[in-house]
Design an enzyme around this catalytic site. Sequence first.
Site, PDB file in Angstrom:
ATOM      1  N   GLN A  61       0.814  -1.206   0.000  1.00  0.00           N
ATOM      2  CA  GLN A  61       0.000   0.000   0.000  1.00  0.00           C
ATOM      3  C   GLN A  61       0.850   1.260   0.000  1.00  0.00           C
ATOM      4  O   GLN A  61       0.483   2.270  -0.602  1.00  0.00           O
ATOM      5  CB  GLN A  61      -0.940   0.009   1.208  1.00  0.00           C
ATOM      6  CG  GLN A  61      -1.989   1.092   1.189  1.00  0.00           C
ATOM      7  CD  GLN A  61      -2.881   1.031  -0.040  1.00  0.00           C
ATOM      8  OE1 GLN A  61      -3.103  -0.043  -0.605  1.00  0.00           O
ATOM      9  NE2 GLN A  61      -3.391   2.174  -0.469  1.00  0.00           N
ATOM     10  N   GLU A  62       1.982   1.207   0.664  1.00  0.00           N
ATOM     11  CA  GLU A  62       2.836   2.393   0.771  1.00  0.00           C
ATOM     12  C   GLU A  62       3.505   2.760  -0.548  1.00  0.00           C
ATOM     13  O   GLU A  62       3.439   3.902  -0.994  1.00  0.00           O
ATOM     14  CB  GLU A  62       3.922   2.165   1.836  1.00  0.00           C
ATOM     15  CG  GLU A  62       3.468   2.391   3.258  1.00  0.00           C
ATOM     16  CD  GLU A  62       3.265   3.854   3.594  1.00  0.00           C
ATOM     17  OE1 GLU A  62       3.660   4.725   2.801  1.00  0.00           O
ATOM     18  OE2 GLU A  62       2.684   4.131   4.660  1.00  0.00           O
TER      19      GLU A  62
END
Length: 666
Positions: free
Chosen positions: A515-516
Amino acid sequence: MQYTKILTPVLAALVASTLALPAPAQNRADELLLDMNQAYKRGDKKRLTQLLPQARGHALEPWAAYWELKARLDEAMPQEVHDFLTRYAGTYQEDRLRNDWLLLLGQRRDWAGFAAEHPSFRMGDDREVRCYALLIDFLKDGGTANPALADDVRRNWFALREADDGCTLAADRLISARKMPVADAWRKARLAIEANRPRAARNAVEIVAPESLNLVGELNGNPAKFLTGKAAASPKTRKELAVLALIKMATNDPDAAAGLLEDRWSSQLSAEERHWTWGVIGKQAATRLASDDALAYFAKVGKDGDLTDDMLAWKARAALRVGKWPQVLQAVNAMGDDARRDPTWVYWKARALQQHKSPAAAQEAQALLEGIAGPRGFYEQLALEELGQKITVPGRPQPLTPEEKEGARRNPGLNRGLYAILIGLRPEGVREWNYSTNLVNARGEPGNLNDRELLAAAQLACDNQVWDRCINTSERTKGEADYEQRFPMPFRDSVVKRSRDVALDPAYVYGLIRQESRFVMDARSGVGASGLMQVMPATARWTAKKLGMSGFSTDQLTDRDTNIAIGTGYLKLVLDDFAGSMALAAAAYNAGPGRPRSWRNGPVLDAAIWAENVPFSETRDYVKKVLSNTAIYAALLTGQPQSLKARLGTVGPRDASVPEPNKDIP
């Protein structure tokens, strides 16, 4: 030139076929493209024109030519534009320049030129261009225009957050011709004021009340003074301006806005104006997690149909937070079709129906859950568990054939996109890749790639270690899904070992990295976070000190293993600070620990309800995706069915008897 990655054989073949240069000359040619990109960013037209001849024949020549012409498009001759569109026909750059040219033709009111060029516009995703096209249709058809045209203008205008020319002009003409109601301009102004877009609000008010423009500035700057003073305005517009002022006040102090609405303005406003204003006040109270107050404000709305889907979503969230299921159901049922189909509200409607304890409600809830259940996302996974099933990874689709792989390898847009990314032109490469997978088919025609073509394109990105394009492309498949492709595990030895060294679940770490950064090694956020785990410099220094990493400097964050060590170390410290709550730790990793410490106060909640009430939309989405990713990675790593609910648990106030392990955690 020092490449961030070594070109794969596929891209090396592309380079060889397009440049036919030895390696040193190839490096110089690539440096030229990077030089032109910097000149474009600086607006250096002279430098671009000077360098363009040297870029002829380069694999990325279409980008060089685009930068040079786009930089001077407002002074270019139409024939130059036509020549560019012809020379680079079928490329992303052709359609990108056509988009820019259409906007310029619209601004110039060159309707004949616009109408001639617009049918060739393949992307079709620019709302302002769409509004110009609708306006031309209206001007051509006049009073016989299709009524749906006004709906299309309204939808695009309301969706644009920033001030624009095309949709504002189209709305102006349709309102003047009484094909759109005057109320639409005021609604647009309300949306703009709440979003803190005063220029867009002014543009909307200018359509229906140009004499009141100065008052828009006054009410935006000091809404309390406007509402309690005697600003000069006609009786017809004063109440509309008061609504704008109340909305502005509510964004900073919903209780004060509620007091003024109740005591001074309620009787002067129409029912619709009151309902909208109470809806904004209720939403703002809900985002502050004052759920009881929010529901009290929403209760003053006599017709939920007067509220936007965003207001209704916050009404549902506030009701979830205090366990008032009838209000959850009421809010979801009042939403528009698109919002009601969102898995978020399908799931919570089903949960609300389950509280009815009637066979009919239970049957409807079952059907809703079955309609979304699956491994694809947060609420789809929760729906699976509500149906008594665990989260498993679907079997892989049939392997790609050599012909399917070759089709992706021969796609010039995909190759240019990868090449641009790998030599350091990531934004340009991503745009070309997305165009070549999302907006045109394998033959360069408007339309989508089919599932097999998407899987082949995604695999091409995976093979070149461009993981973000691999993931995003694979996620677009519908009938055939390859979860090992969607959830890759690069750097597996480093991630798993470091995670276990600090007692973290590797699946959680992978879920967060996905996600990052989407595994982009050189990813850098707008606020300075960098690397795989997107660590901020100050956070890195604090963490390195806590971990006893002597001699650490922030330039080491670009090193993969150091970034993983710092990121996992910080995540472990945050997780311990929040007593093992993955939801709270994910929120802290995204928004800093101070905010979730405040957000956890109040009742003890199912963590799914808590996550849905996170006030920041970015963090709310982040928490849900990290936890959903974690469940899939755990299934892939262990080969065993997983439970998202078990990872979520509950969220409530900190146990005061337990000392905070790291009060100074940044």
